[in-house]
Design a protein around this motif. Structure first.
Motif, PDB file in Angstrom:
ATOM      1  N   ALA A 351       0.831  -1.208   0.000  1.00  9.18           N
ATOM      2  CA  ALA A 351       0.000   0.000   0.000  1.00  9.18           C
ATOM      3  C   ALA A 351       0.860   1.251   0.000  1.00  9.18           C
ATOM      4  O   ALA A 351       0.567   2.238  -0.696  1.00  9.18           O
ATOM      5  N   VAL A 352       1.960   1.219   0.765  1.00 10.83           N
ATOM      6  CA  VAL A 352       2.867   2.381   0.804  1.00 10.83           C
ATOM      7  C   VAL A 352       3.559   2.548  -0.544  1.00 10.83           C
ATOM      8  O   VAL A 352       3.652   3.654  -1.081  1.00 10.83           O
ATOM      9  N   GLU A 353       4.035   1.453  -1.093  1.00 13.68           N
ATOM     10  CA  GLU A 353       4.769   1.531  -2.364  1.00 13.68           C
ATOM     11  C   GLU A 353       3.903   2.061  -3.502  1.00 13.68           C
ATOM     12  O   GLU A 353       4.370   2.770  -4.387  1.00 13.68           O
ATOM     13  N   THR A 354       2.642   1.709  -3.475  1.00 16.81           N
ATOM     14  CA  THR A 354       1.745   2.133  -4.550  1.00 16.81           C
ATOM     15  C   THR A 354       1.009   3.428  -4.220  1.00 16.81           C
ATOM     16  O   THR A 354       0.263   3.945  -5.058  1.00 16.81           O
ATOM     17  N   ASN A 355       1.210   3.914  -2.992  1.00 18.82           N
ATOM     18  CA  ASN A 355       0.545   5.133  -2.513  1.00 18.82           C
ATOM     19  C   ASN A 355      -0.977   4.986  -2.490  1.00 18.82           C
ATOM     20  O   ASN A 355      -1.706   5.971  -2.520  1.00 18.82           O
ATOM     21  N   LEU A 411     -13.921  -1.927   5.840  1.00 21.83           N
ATOM     22  CA  LEU A 411     -13.075  -2.451   4.764  1.00 21.83           C
ATOM     23  C   LEU A 411     -13.808  -2.436   3.432  1.00 21.83           C
ATOM     24  O   LEU A 411     -13.205  -2.463   2.375  1.00 21.83           O
ATOM     25  N   TYR A 412     -15.147  -2.415   3.516  1.00 26.31           N
ATOM     26  CA  TYR A 412     -15.949  -2.504   2.298  1.00 26.31           C
ATOM     27  C   TYR A 412     -16.294  -1.135   1.719  1.00 26.31           C
ATOM     28  O   TYR A 412     -16.861  -1.035   0.644  1.00 26.31           O
ATOM     29  N   GLU A 413     -15.995  -0.076   2.489  1.00 24.23           N
ATOM     30  CA  GLU A 413     -16.190   1.274   1.977  1.00 24.23           C
ATOM     31  C   GLU A 413     -14.923   2.080   2.257  1.00 24.23           C
ATOM     32  O   GLU A 413     -14.917   3.006   3.083  1.00 24.23           O
ATOM     33  N   PRO A 414     -13.824   1.719   1.617  1.00 24.06           N
ATOM     34  CA  PRO A 414     -12.543   2.360   1.941  1.00 24.06           C
ATOM     35  C   PRO A 414     -12.516   3.837   1.577  1.00 24.06           C
ATOM     36  O   PRO A 414     -13.056   4.252   0.557  1.00 24.06           O
ATOM     37  N   ARG A 415     -11.905   4.609   2.481  1.00 22.58           N
ATOM     38  CA  ARG A 415     -11.713   6.034   2.231  1.00 22.58           C
ATOM     39  C   ARG A 415     -10.220   6.309   2.158  1.00 22.58           C
ATOM     40  O   ARG A 415      -9.473   5.937   3.065  1.00 22.58           O
ATOM     41  N   GLU A 416      -9.808   6.970   1.105  1.00 19.63           N
ATOM     42  CA  GLU A 416      -8.389   7.226   0.940  1.00 19.63           C
ATOM     43  C   GLU A 416      -7.917   8.244   1.970  1.00 19.63           C
ATOM     44  O   GLU A 416      -8.638   9.184   2.332  1.00 19.63           O
ATOM     45  N   MET A 417      -6.689   8.048   2.461  1.00 21.46           N
ATOM     46  CA  MET A 417      -6.135   8.981   3.455  1.00 21.46           C
ATOM     47  C   MET A 417      -5.906  10.346   2.848  1.00 21.46           C
ATOM     48  O   MET A 417      -5.653  10.495   1.642  1.00 21.46           O
ATOM     49  N   LEU A 418      -5.944  11.338   3.701  1.00 24.19           N
ATOM     50  CA  LEU A 418      -5.536  12.678   3.281  1.00 24.19           C
ATOM     51  C   LEU A 418      -4.028  12.667   3.048  1.00 24.19           C
ATOM     52  O   LEU A 418      -3.296  11.886   3.674  1.00 24.19           O
ATOM     53  N   PRO A 419      -3.530  13.544   2.164  1.00 22.32           N
ATOM     54  CA  PRO A 419      -2.090  13.526   1.832  1.00 22.32           C
ATOM     55  C   PRO A 419      -1.177  13.619   3.044  1.00 22.32           C
ATOM     56  O   PRO A 419      -0.170  12.897   3.130  1.00 22.32           O
ATOM     57  N   GLU A 420      -1.492  14.507   4.017  1.00 24.81           N
ATOM     58  CA  GLU A 420      -0.595  14.636   5.174  1.00 24.81           C
ATOM     59  C   GLU A 420      -0.615  13.374   6.042  1.00 24.81           C
ATOM     60  O   GLU A 420       0.411  12.986   6.623  1.00 24.81           O
ATOM     61  N   ASN A 421      -1.782  12.707   6.113  1.00 21.99           N
ATOM     62  CA  ASN A 421      -1.846  11.456   6.880  1.00 21.99           C
ATOM     63  C   ASN A 421      -1.048  10.354   6.206  1.00 21.99           C
ATOM     64  O   ASN A 421      -0.483   9.473   6.865  1.00 21.99           O
ATOM     65  N   LYS A 422      -1.040  10.375   4.865  1.00 21.10           N
ATOM     66  CA  LYS A 422      -0.227   9.395   4.140  1.00 21.10           C
ATOM     67  C   LYS A 422       1.242   9.534   4.522  1.00 21.10           C
ATOM     68  O   LYS A 422       1.942   8.531   4.717  1.00 21.10           O
ATOM     69  N   GLN A 423       1.704  10.749   4.619  1.00 21.12           N
ATOM     70  CA  GLN A 423       3.117  10.964   4.952  1.00 21.12           C
ATOM     71  C   GLN A 423       3.425  10.483   6.364  1.00 21.12           C
ATOM     72  O   GLN A 423       4.456   9.869   6.614  1.00 21.12           O
ATOM     73  N   TYR A 424       2.510  10.781   7.295  1.00 18.14           N
ATOM     74  CA  TYR A 424       2.710  10.280   8.658  1.00 18.14           C
ATOM     75  C   TYR A 424       2.766   8.758   8.659  1.00 18.14           C
ATOM     76  O   TYR A 424       3.624   8.129   9.293  1.00 18.14           O
ATOM     77  N   PHE A 425       1.840   8.150   7.934  1.00 16.69           N
ATOM     78  CA  PHE A 425       1.775   6.686   7.896  1.00 16.69           C
ATOM     79  C   PHE A 425       3.070   6.110   7.325  1.00 16.69           C
ATOM     80  O   PHE A 425       3.637   5.162   7.878  1.00 16.69           O
ATOM     81  N   LYS A 426       3.517   6.655   6.210  1.00 10.09           N
ATOM     82  CA  LYS A 426       4.734   6.141   5.563  1.00 10.09           C
ATOM     83  C   LYS A 426       5.931   6.242   6.496  1.00 10.09           C
ATOM     84  O   LYS A 426       6.757   5.323   6.561  1.00 10.09           O
TER      85      LYS A 426
END
Length: 451
Positions: A351-355, A411-426
């Motif tokens: 998931a991280v590699e593919t963003n 899991l059945y209604e996935p919501r994409e993370m906000l950009p800043e949350n993606k960076q924190y997660f990564k």
């Protein structure tokens, strides 16, 4: 069936050729495929030949189900597939509720319906052949009753001139005792003429009384009719089954009908140490020189399954999945990480590699961090998070994981993370796999920027 008429080259390579046990495919199924399909060099597609009989098409469909390209439509199809395999051992992992026990019964029934019973099996039905009589009125004579009508005990066979049934002639207690002593410190005695305390019941039962040595006034005494724990009861029943298996493996005349041993989840209620011991001892028994009985083992227990995989090398190892009401797939477990936590980390890595990061990935990350903290002896999952240099109290990242993993995300209604949350997660994930290294062939270093 339209899906089998045309199979594109890419699908063939990914979903047919590489999906199953490749050796198995090349030995058995590739011949069928090459014989029944024509390859179109222009369109890069395999076309099913015209004029095939219903039987030939049925063979093609069965082959495609066996390799995982099509789902099995019933557990009975899987049991038939297992019977086609030449390997001596077949290991099957599946979660509870998938249908493992029903599959074991289907496998057993297939031969029995043809009048040629060939399977000695252990599953939940086997455990139900043993029931407690706790003498509730007097609370004194607690015994484990055996279902004397069951064929498992050979109770319908009268093999001696004095009319005793097979189980009574096998010296079964000493055979069980030799196995049970590995795991338990209690003794037992099988009573083939047990009378219940109830004066209104004149029947004779088969029963097991358990015995434990206790020190009374500096003297060791045998305490009869003790109640053993659920774990001890399970290990006793398991050893009873193993004693019968040993007879079949050793070629005992009365068990020469046994061609298969089918074991489903034998280690419920056991701790990890006993789980490893049971798996190891079972493997040693099965690998005994001269054993010609094929064995199928299914389990939902990752530790037990992993020990069996290590002990019984070069065998078929599959993951059974349920796809809806009645469809099933078999996946070769060597294709993907088997352990659940490794599989989760692999998913997060992808998931991280593919963003492609969704909010529920924080839930998965929290789960992984909790398990890691527990394994390493930390009190809090936050102890497994590397803090920012200017965040000595480890507040920021911990709060991020805490808040975002508490969201009621489906899991059945996935919501994409906000950009800043993606960076924190990564960043959190990258620090985690750097600090706690896994097999780099499965979880390699990230190639994307994590900050």
């Amino acid at each position: 069936m339209e899906i089998i008429q045309r199979i594109e080259k890419e699908a063939y390579q990914k979903k047919v050729l590489n999906k199953p046990n490749k050796k198995e495919f090349e030995r058995f199924y590739k011949v069928i495929f090459d014989d029944k399909y024509l390859y179109d060099n222009q369109e890069l597609v395999y076309n099913l030949k015209d004029g095939l009989s219903e039987e030939e098409i049925a063979n093609v469909v069965f082959m495609l189900k066996s390799v995982g390209f099509l789902p099995f439509e019933a557990l009975e199809e899987i049991s038939k597939y297992i019977r086609t395999l030449e390997n001596k051992y077949f290991l099957l992992f599946a979660y509870n509720g998938t249908g493992k026990t029903r599959l074991s019964m289907s496998f057993k029934d297939e031969a029995k319906q043809n009048g040629n019973a060939d399977t000695l099996y252990f599953n939940a039905f086997t455990e139900d052949l043993f029931t407690w009589d706790n003498d509730l009125d007097n609370d004194e004579q607690r015994v484990l009753l055996l279902n004397k009508d069951s064929e498992f005990f050979g109770s319908r066979d009268v093999s001696s001139s004095d009319g005793k049934r097979l189980i009574e002639t096998l010296d079964i207690d000493n055979k069980i005792r030799a196995l049970l002593n590995r795991y338990a410190d209690f003794n037992f005695l099988t009573l083939f003429d047990y009378e219940k305390v109830d004066e209104n019941d004149d029947n004779l039962y088969w029963a097991v009384k358990f015995i434990r040595e206790e020190l009374v006034d500096d003297t060791t005494e045998n305490i009869d009719f003790i109640k053993v724990s659920r774990g001890e009861e399970n290990i006793f029943i398991w050893c009873f089954f193993l004693a019968i298996c040993q007879l079949a493996i050793d070629g005992e005349e009365n068990y020469n009908w046994v061609k298969y041993i089918y074991i489903d989840d034998p280690i419920s209620s056991l701790d990890d140490n006993n789980t490893i011991a049971v798996a190891s001892h079972l493997a040693q028994m099965l690998k005994k020189e001269g054993n010609n009985v094929k064995t199928i083992i299914s389990s939902h227990h990752t530790l037990f399954f992993n020990v069996m995989c290590n002990e019984l090398k070069n065998t078929n190892k599959y993951f059974l999945s349920k796809l809806g009401d009645a469809n099933y797939t078999l996946t070769n477990t060597s294709d993907t990480p088997f352990f659940h936590h490794v599989s989760l980390i692999k998913d997060l890595h992808n998931a991280v590699e593919t963003n492609v990061l969704y909010t529920y990935h924080f839930n998965i990350l929290r789960s992984v961090l909790e398990k890691t903290a527990s394994f390493h002896g930390f009190k809090f999952f936050s102890d497994c998070i590397k803090p920012l240099e200017d965040d000595e109290d480890k507040v920021l990242y911990t709060r991020m994981v805490n808040i975002l993993s508490h969201g009621n995300y489906s899991l059945y209604e996935p919501r994409e993370m906000l950009p800043e949350n993606k960076q924190y997660f990564k960043q959190i994930f990258n620090d985690f796999i750097t600090n706690y290294q896994f097999n780099p062939e499965i979880i390699p270093a990230l190639t994307v920027e994590s900050n």
